[in-house]
Design a protein around this motif. Structure first.
Motif, PDB file in Angstrom:
ATOM      1  N   SER A   1     -21.817 -91.283 -12.252  1.00 25.46           N
ATOM      2  CA  SER A   1     -23.125 -90.525 -12.693  1.00 25.46           C
ATOM      3  C   SER A   1     -23.101 -88.854 -12.033  1.00 25.46           C
ATOM      4  O   SER A   1     -23.026 -88.278 -12.550  1.00 25.46           O
ATOM      5  CB  SER A   1     -23.675 -91.239 -13.261  1.00 25.46           C
ATOM      6  N   ILE A   2     -22.934 -89.651 -10.502  1.00 22.62           N
ATOM      7  CA  ILE A   2     -23.074 -88.586  -9.244  1.00 22.62           C
ATOM      8  C   ILE A   2     -22.003 -87.038  -9.311  1.00 22.62           C
ATOM      9  O   ILE A   2     -22.574 -86.309  -9.402  1.00 22.62           O
ATOM     10  CB  ILE A   2     -23.986 -89.000  -8.239  1.00 22.62           C
TER      11      ILE A   2
ATOM     12  N   ARG B   1     -21.099 -86.344 -12.057  1.00 24.29           N
ATOM     13  CA  ARG B   1     -21.070 -85.412 -12.531  1.00 24.29           C
ATOM     14  C   ARG B   1     -21.867 -84.312 -13.356  1.00 24.29           C
ATOM     15  O   ARG B   1     -21.404 -83.501 -13.789  1.00 24.29           O
ATOM     16  CB  ARG B   1     -20.857 -86.143 -14.404  1.00 24.29           C
ATOM     17  N   VAL B   2     -22.123 -84.340 -12.162  1.00 21.11           N
ATOM     18  CA  VAL B   2     -23.424 -83.691 -11.962  1.00 21.11           C
ATOM     19  C   VAL B   2     -22.657 -81.831 -11.452  1.00 21.11           C
ATOM     20  O   VAL B   2     -22.173 -82.581  -9.770  1.00 21.11           O
ATOM     21  CB  VAL B   2     -24.916 -83.964 -11.229  1.00 21.11           C
ATOM     22  N   GLY B   3     -22.409 -80.751 -11.944  1.00 18.83           N
ATOM     23  CA  GLY B   3     -21.468 -80.298 -11.593  1.00 18.83           C
ATOM     24  C   GLY B   3     -21.370 -79.270 -12.025  1.00 18.83           C
ATOM     25  O   GLY B   3     -22.417 -79.257 -13.178  1.00 18.83           O
TER      26      GLY B   3
ATOM     27  N   ALA C   1     -21.527 -79.326 -16.174  1.00 23.65           N
ATOM     28  CA  ALA C   1     -22.646 -80.147 -16.782  1.00 23.65           C
ATOM     29  C   ALA C   1     -23.674 -79.080 -17.176  1.00 23.65           C
ATOM     30  O   ALA C   1     -23.648 -79.208 -18.627  1.00 23.65           O
ATOM     31  CB  ALA C   1     -23.047 -81.366 -15.687  1.00 23.65           C
TER      32      ALA C   1
ATOM     33  N   TRP D   1     -27.331 -83.951 -21.208  1.00 28.03           N
ATOM     34  CA  TRP D   1     -28.179 -85.231 -19.808  1.00 28.03           C
ATOM     35  C   TRP D   1     -27.353 -86.523 -20.875  1.00 28.03           C
ATOM     36  O   TRP D   1     -27.168 -87.434 -19.229  1.00 28.03           O
ATOM     37  CB  TRP D   1     -29.559 -85.154 -20.688  1.00 28.03           C
TER      38      TRP D   1
ATOM     39  N   TYR E   1     -24.196 -86.694 -21.448  1.00 27.62           N
ATOM     40  CA  TYR E   1     -22.681 -86.051 -20.381  1.00 27.62           C
ATOM     41  C   TYR E   1     -22.821 -87.359 -18.320  1.00 27.62           C
ATOM     42  O   TYR E   1     -21.739 -87.569 -17.924  1.00 27.62           O
ATOM     43  CB  TYR E   1     -22.351 -84.917 -19.776  1.00 27.62           C
ATOM     44  N   ILE E   2     -24.070 -86.515 -17.958  1.00 22.04           N
ATOM     45  CA  ILE E   2     -24.830 -86.675 -16.936  1.00 22.04           C
ATOM     46  C   ILE E   2     -25.200 -88.462 -16.407  1.00 22.04           C
ATOM     47  O   ILE E   2     -25.670 -89.227 -15.298  1.00 22.04           O
ATOM     48  CB  ILE E   2     -25.681 -85.467 -15.942  1.00 22.04           C
TER      49      ILE E   2
ATOM     50  N   GLY F   1     -27.793 -89.521 -17.583  1.00 20.48           N
ATOM     51  CA  GLY F   1     -29.975 -88.774 -17.401  1.00 20.48           C
ATOM     52  C   GLY F   1     -30.423 -89.943 -16.903  1.00 20.48           C
ATOM     53  O   GLY F   1     -31.290 -90.383 -15.697  1.00 20.48           O
TER      54      GLY F   1
ATOM     55  N   LEU G   1     -29.785 -92.429 -13.867  1.00 14.53           N
ATOM     56  CA  LEU G   1     -30.393 -91.424 -12.737  1.00 14.53           C
ATOM     57  C   LEU G   1     -30.930 -91.145 -12.367  1.00 14.53           C
ATOM     58  O   LEU G   1     -32.238 -91.824 -11.003  1.00 14.53           O
ATOM     59  CB  LEU G   1     -29.349 -89.891 -12.615  1.00 14.53           C
TER      60      LEU G   1
ATOM     61  N   MET H   1     -22.297 -84.431  -4.211  1.00  8.84           N
ATOM     62  CA  MET H   1     -21.705 -83.684  -5.046  1.00  8.84           C
ATOM     63  C   MET H   1     -20.406 -84.164  -4.500  1.00  8.84           C
ATOM     64  O   MET H   1     -19.572 -84.600  -5.171  1.00  8.84           O
ATOM     65  CB  MET H   1     -21.922 -82.481  -4.812  1.00  8.84           C
TER      66      MET H   1
END
Length: 312
Positions: free
Chosen positions: A45-46, A48-50, A53, A66, A68-69, A71, A74, A213
């Motif tokens: 999950s982490i 995918r934050v970037g 996204a 939301w 996708y990551i 959310g 998290l 990240m």
């Protein structure tokens, strides 16, 4: 991916357990994430934050981005961590001051038992996996042998320290706060928090976000492509980290900088030597009972997680 209400509260509870562990210098929240069965999901999950996204957000809107990551997962997890750090920090600090040997006994049992579910998940044992297990033990023991340095608190060193601390926090077995203490940045970070030194805090936070990240992507990739060696290495780190959290310690001749005062570094000793030198009780029975309770909790959580996984 949407979370049902019961799962959402379960993730919050796991976050609270991670936050409680992260409050203690020497115990990693990553350990709790692993034994409660959310480590892989957390990494994925982490990671995918970037930038991608943001592309999803621009093309498909906030709801798809939301999902996708992941959310909801998290947000629930970090809410739990925050609740725990804010509400439990004072209690755990009090217990560490009042019953240090018993508290460390509990965390010793927790980390020792955590090795079982990690090594059990190694899909196949071969020479490579054994080598990585030994390497993990050596890395953790090497970290435990670090002696405090005095690093100046410049924006660059704070940025790098934030990245290093967050990487340690994700790894089961190595505590981010312990790393900060050893490189001499811990007192500077505490001072920056207390005095709201924004430039220093932003430098540290930027490093932590960047480290999170990058390192989560690396670990996620390793867990998908080299699962046996990665798990063996993580299990080795946990085994080696037992040296850091051994409950019976005595001051050595060396000192560590703690804010404006110098604190003695601690070295491991036996319960009997501890009682003889300090004139206090060794709390052997209480620490042993706390360690046994922690072992039973970990094995119960692992058994519960294993059964749930078998049913899905």
């Amino acid at each position: 991916m949407s979370l049902g209400k019961s799962r959402l509260w379960g993730v919050v509870a796991r976050g609270m357990a991670m936050g409680a562990a992260d409050v203690v210098p020497g115990v990693s929240g990553g350990t709790i994430a692993f034994i409660t069965g959310i480590y892989q999901e957390l990494l994925d999950s982490i990671s995918r934050v970037g930038p991608h996204a943001l592309t999803v957000l621009r093309r498909h809107g906030p709801l798809v981005a939301w999902q996708y990551i992941n959310g909801s997962f998290l947000l629930s997890l970090f809410t739990g961590i925050l609740i725990s750090v804010v509400s439990l920090a004072r209690l755990i600090g009090y217990l560490l001051d009042t019953y240090p040997v018993v508290v460390w006994g509990f965390f010793f049992g927790l980390v020792l038992a955590s090795v079982i579910p990690i090594l059990r998940r190694v899909p196949r044992w071969n020479t490579g996996a054994v080598i990585y297990l030994i390497l993990g033990v050596l890395v953790a023991i090497g970290v435990s042998e670090l002696r405090p340095a005095q690093v100046p608190a410049t924006p660059l060193t704070l940025f790098l320290s934030g990245g290093l601390a967050i990487c340690a926090m994700i790894l089961p077995g190595i505590s981010g706060s312990f790393i900060l203490l050893m490189i001499g940045i811990y007192p500077h970070v505490l001072t920056a928090v207390h005095e709201l030194q924004l430039v220093k805090l932003l430098s540290f936070a930027a490093g932590a976000v960047t480290g999170l990240m990058l390192f989560s992507r690396l670990l996620s990739w390793l867990m998908h492509h080299y699962v046996a060696r990665t798990l063996a290495f993580l299990g080795g780190i946990l085994l080696g980290s037992l040296k850091i959290i051994w409950p019976w310690k005595l001051p050595s001749d060396e000192v560590a900088a703690m804010g404006d005062k110098m604190a003695p570094l601690m070295s491991n000793t036996s319960p009997w030597t501890f009682a003889e030198v300090t004139g206090e009780s060794s709390y052997l029975l209480a620490a042993g009972a706390a360690a046994l309770m922690a072992v039973l909790i970990v094995l119960a959580v692992d058994f519960w997680g294993h059964r749930r996984g078998a049913h899905h």
